[in-house]
Design an enzyme around this catalytic site. Structure first.
Site, PDB file in Angstrom:
ATOM      1  N   GLY A  40      -0.682   2.338  -1.166  1.00 21.29           N
ATOM      2  CA  GLY A  40      -0.731   3.123  -2.392  1.00 21.29           C
ATOM      3  C   GLY A  40      -1.505   2.374  -3.467  1.00 21.29           C
ATOM      4  N   ASP A  92      -5.484  -6.099 -11.825  1.00 26.66           N
ATOM      5  CA  ASP A  92      -4.464  -6.145 -10.758  1.00 26.66           C
ATOM      6  C   ASP A  92      -4.982  -6.962  -9.574  1.00 26.66           C
ATOM      7  OD1 ASP A  92      -2.444  -4.565 -11.907  1.00 26.66           O
ATOM      8  OD2 ASP A  92      -3.434  -2.713 -11.286  1.00 26.66           O
ATOM      9  N   GLY A 112       6.187 -11.326  -5.553  1.00 27.62           N
ATOM     10  CA  GLY A 112       5.370 -10.424  -6.368  1.00 27.62           C
ATOM     11  C   GLY A 112       5.112 -10.907  -7.788  1.00 27.62           C
ATOM     12  N   ALA A 133      -0.688  -0.280  -5.550  1.00 23.79           N
ATOM     13  CA  ALA A 133      -0.698  -1.743  -5.456  1.00 23.79           C
ATOM     14  C   ALA A 133      -1.469  -2.181  -4.217  1.00 23.79           C
ATOM     15  CB  ALA A 133       0.732  -2.282  -5.404  1.00 23.79           C
ATOM     16  N   SER A 146       9.401  -1.906 -19.227  1.00 24.31           N
ATOM     17  CA  SER A 146       8.317  -2.838 -18.854  1.00 24.31           C
ATOM     18  C   SER A 146       8.520  -4.220 -19.478  1.00 24.31           C
ATOM     19  CB  SER A 146       6.981  -2.267 -19.339  1.00 24.31           C
ATOM     20  OG  SER A 146       5.985  -3.261 -19.266  1.00 24.31           O
ATOM     21  N   LEU A 147       8.151  -5.247 -18.722  1.00 22.23           N
ATOM     22  CA  LEU A 147       8.264  -6.622 -19.226  1.00 22.23           C
ATOM     23  C   LEU A 147       6.986  -7.058 -19.939  1.00 22.23           C
ATOM     24  CD1 LEU A 147       9.988  -8.207 -16.098  1.00 22.23           C
ATOM     25  CD2 LEU A 147      11.043  -7.216 -18.135  1.00 22.23           C
ATOM     26  N   GLY A 164       1.750  -0.675   3.483  1.00 24.00           N
ATOM     27  CA  GLY A 164       1.770   0.054   2.211  1.00 24.00           C
ATOM     28  C   GLY A 164       0.363   0.147   1.638  1.00 24.00           C
ATOM     29  N   LYS A 214      -4.198   5.258 -13.533  1.00 23.56           N
ATOM     30  CA  LYS A 214      -5.250   4.266 -13.264  1.00 23.56           C
ATOM     31  C   LYS A 214      -6.557   4.880 -12.751  1.00 23.56           C
ATOM     32  CE  LYS A 214      -2.148   0.388 -12.426  1.00 23.56           C
ATOM     33  NZ  LYS A 214      -1.683  -0.651 -11.513  1.00 23.56           N
ATOM     34  N   ASN A 270      -6.827  -0.735 -15.010  1.00 28.14           N
ATOM     35  CA  ASN A 270      -5.499  -1.028 -15.592  1.00 28.14           C
ATOM     36  C   ASN A 270      -5.620  -1.667 -16.970  1.00 28.14           C
ATOM     37  OD1 ASN A 270      -6.254  -3.661 -14.840  1.00 28.14           O
ATOM     38  ND2 ASN A 270      -4.110  -4.269 -14.642  1.00 28.14           N
TER      39      ASN A 270
HETATM   40  P1  NAD Z   1       2.730   3.844  -4.420  1.00 28.09           P
HETATM   41  O1  NAD Z   1       3.741   4.921  -4.391  1.00 28.09           O
HETATM   42  O2  NAD Z   1       1.389   4.080  -5.032  1.00 28.09           O
HETATM   43  O3  NAD Z   1       2.461   3.314  -2.914  1.00 28.09           O
HETATM   44  C1  NAD Z   1       3.475   2.960  -2.021  1.00 28.09           C
HETATM   45  C2  NAD Z   1       2.969   3.244  -0.593  1.00 28.09           C
HETATM   46  O4  NAD Z   1       3.926   2.728   0.335  1.00 28.09           O
HETATM   47  C3  NAD Z   1       2.815   4.739  -0.274  1.00 28.09           C
HETATM   48  O5  NAD Z   1       1.520   4.966   0.265  1.00 28.09           O
HETATM   49  C4  NAD Z   1       3.920   5.015   0.742  1.00 28.09           C
HETATM   50  O6  NAD Z   1       3.567   6.011   1.682  1.00 28.09           O
HETATM   51  C5  NAD Z   1       4.065   3.668   1.395  1.00 28.09           C
HETATM   52  N1  NAD Z   1       5.362   3.417   2.022  1.00 28.09           N
HETATM   53  C6  NAD Z   1       6.601   3.686   1.534  1.00 28.09           C
HETATM   54  N2  NAD Z   1       7.543   3.229   2.393  1.00 28.09           N
HETATM   55  C7  NAD Z   1       6.894   2.667   3.436  1.00 28.09           C
HETATM   56  C8  NAD Z   1       7.308   2.005   4.615  1.00 28.09           C
HETATM   57  N3  NAD Z   1       8.605   1.834   4.899  1.00 28.09           N
HETATM   58  N4  NAD Z   1       6.361   1.533   5.459  1.00 28.09           N
HETATM   59  C9  NAD Z   1       5.040   1.697   5.182  1.00 28.09           C
HETATM   60  N5  NAD Z   1       4.578   2.322   4.076  1.00 28.09           N
HETATM   61  C10 NAD Z   1       5.493   2.788   3.213  1.00 28.09           C
HETATM   62  O7  NAD Z   1       3.465   2.619  -5.133  1.00 28.09           O
HETATM   63  P2  NAD Z   1       2.741   1.343  -5.786  1.00 28.09           P
HETATM   64  O8  NAD Z   1       2.345   1.653  -7.172  1.00 28.09           O
HETATM   65  O9  NAD Z   1       1.710   0.850  -4.841  1.00 28.09           O
HETATM   66  O10 NAD Z   1       3.972   0.328  -5.891  1.00 28.09           O
HETATM   67  C11 NAD Z   1       4.544  -0.277  -4.736  1.00 28.09           C
HETATM   68  C12 NAD Z   1       5.383  -1.471  -5.196  1.00 28.09           C
HETATM   69  O11 NAD Z   1       4.526  -2.431  -5.760  1.00 28.09           O
HETATM   70  C13 NAD Z   1       6.410  -1.136  -6.290  1.00 28.09           C
HETATM   71  O12 NAD Z   1       7.587  -1.851  -6.012  1.00 28.09           O
HETATM   72  C14 NAD Z   1       5.782  -1.677  -7.546  1.00 28.09           C
HETATM   73  O13 NAD Z   1       6.743  -2.074  -8.504  1.00 28.09           O
HETATM   74  C15 NAD Z   1       5.047  -2.882  -7.003  1.00 28.09           C
HETATM   75  N6  NAD Z   1       3.906  -3.336  -7.812  1.00 28.09           N
HETATM   76  C16 NAD Z   1       3.811  -4.660  -8.082  1.00 28.09           C
HETATM   77  C17 NAD Z   1       2.754  -5.132  -8.826  1.00 28.09           C
HETATM   78  C18 NAD Z   1       2.665  -6.586  -9.152  1.00 28.09           C
HETATM   79  O14 NAD Z   1       1.915  -6.936 -10.061  1.00 28.09           O
HETATM   80  N7  NAD Z   1       3.369  -7.450  -8.452  1.00 28.09           N
HETATM   81  C19 NAD Z   1       1.764  -4.242  -9.287  1.00 28.09           C
HETATM   82  C20 NAD Z   1       1.880  -2.887  -8.969  1.00 28.09           C
HETATM   83  C21 NAD Z   1       2.963  -2.432  -8.228  1.00 28.09           C
END
Ligand code: NAD
Length: 307
Positions: A145, A119, A260, A147, A27-28, A143, A83, A104
């Site tokens: 999930g 977040d 991001g 994030a 982690s950073l 997406g 979380k 968070n």
């Molecule tokens: P997660 O596993 O909770 O959710 C990812 C979602 O994407 C899942 O629901 C999955 O089914 C879906 N998915 C996967 N491939 C797909 C595709 N090709 N098309 C459509 N949906 C698809 O993961 P998360 O915790 O939400 O993290 C996702 C990304 O966000 C990671 O790269 C993480 O590092 C990044 N992130 C960035 C920040 C930030 O502050 N910038 C914060 C949290 C997470």
């Protein structure tokens, strides 16, 4: 008998803060928090509690929080997969964390555990600064999930008129849409089936990408960038690397882009502000973060790690 006049409680001279989650060894957050706190003249130490390295299950997060409280910690950041679990553990929830159902940041406040969510604030602040003047009429999010829950909430709080949610796991899109409709009944939240994604992208004012695609060891782009309307913007939550294939393709085609990094810095900035009550310097944090990511991506590439 000597009379002592009452004194105000002293401000902490040293902050002990941590992060609980899985697979967070790289982690950073420690250097990002510590350097900014030092620049603000604070003594501040940020420690990592990686559940995998500690061989503890996510359900132990409550025990770890209470131990940290006994050990004099000021606060603890919380990340995947804890979380949602922490929502049930804290004594008090900030209203947005309660609405989002995700925490968070836990602050130890006079014996009480208070849960926050920075977040969504980080993402909202990135939107306002990085996409000023952009249209938010019709936003597609790919997406749904962890994030994606924060970005959807931030987008609706920011006033998006119509939000269209897509996930390869359609149930996740449906579940997030149901939650967001209940929270923002005046705005339109729809889900997009896979075969309608191209049509949705072609009609979007902007597209938010919130899947792991584009990370160093998850290469690829989740949708066809060539379908975007000319003036549509693109926002990616992936930040390792900052210039994902999506950001690269969209920028090359002349679309306004938000990487991001803003969200990641925004959540750290808001966390530091809540923990210390001081106003961090966002630009200084962002410059530092960008340098940290560049180094991390080089060493991730060399070592073969990703998250
Ligand atoms: P997660 O596993 O909770 O959710 C990812 C979602 O994407 C899942 O629901 C999955 O089914 C879906 N998915 C996967 N491939 C797909 C595709 N090709 N098309 C459509 N949906 C698809 O993961 P998360 O915790 O939400 O993290 C996702 C990304 O966000 C990671 O790269 C993480 O590092 C990044 N992130 C960035 C920040 C930030 O502050 N910038 C914060 C949290 C997470």
């Amino acid at each position: 008998m000597t009379h002592h006049s009452p004194r105000a409680a002293p401000l902490p001279t040293r902050y002990l803060v941590g992060l609980i989650g899985e697979g967070i060894g790289a982690s950073l957050s420690p250097p990002l928090h510590e350097a900014e706190a030092a620049a603000l003249g604070l003594q501040y130490e940020y420690r990592i509690f990686d559940l995998i390295a500690l061989r503890r299950p996510p359900e132990d997060v409550g025990d770890l929080l209470r131990q940290a409280q006994r050990d004099g910690f000021a606060a603890m950041n919380i990340t995947h997969p804890c979380k949602q679990l922490v929502v049930e553990i804290v004594d008090e929830l900030d209203p947005d964390a309660a609405r989002l159902g995700a925490v968070n940041l836990v602050v130890f406040d006079d014996g009480r555990l208070v849960g926050h969510n920075t977040d969504w604030v980080g993402y909202r602040d990135g939107l306002t600064a990085g996409l000023a003047g952009a249209s938010f009429d019709r936003v597609v999010q790919v997406g749904c999930g962890g994030a994606g829950a924060a970005t959807a909430y931030a987008l609706l709080a920011h006033g998006v008129t119509r939000l269209e949610l897509f996930d390869v796991d359609h149930g996740r899109a449906e579940e997030l849409a149901t939650r967001m409709r209940a929270l923002f009944p005046a705005q339109h939240v729809a889900t997009v089936p896979a075969d309608e994604l191209p049509r949705a992208i072609a009609g979007a004012s902007g597209v938010v990408h919130a899947t792991p695609l584009g990370m160093l060891h998850h290469p690829g782009v989740a949708f066809d960038v060539s379908l975007l309307p000319r003036d549509a913007w693109v926002s990616d939550v992936v930040y390792r690397p900052l210039e994902t294939e999506l950001i690269r393709q969209a920028a090359r085609r002349g679309h306004p882009v938000l990487d991001g990094g803003r969200m990641a810095v925004g959540q750290a900035y808001a966390s530091l502000q809540i923990i210390t009550g001081r106003l961090p310097d966002r630009d200084r944090m962002e410059a530092h973060f960008r340098a940290l990511v560049a180094d991390a991506v080089m060493s991730d590439g060399a070592k073969g790690s990703s998250r």
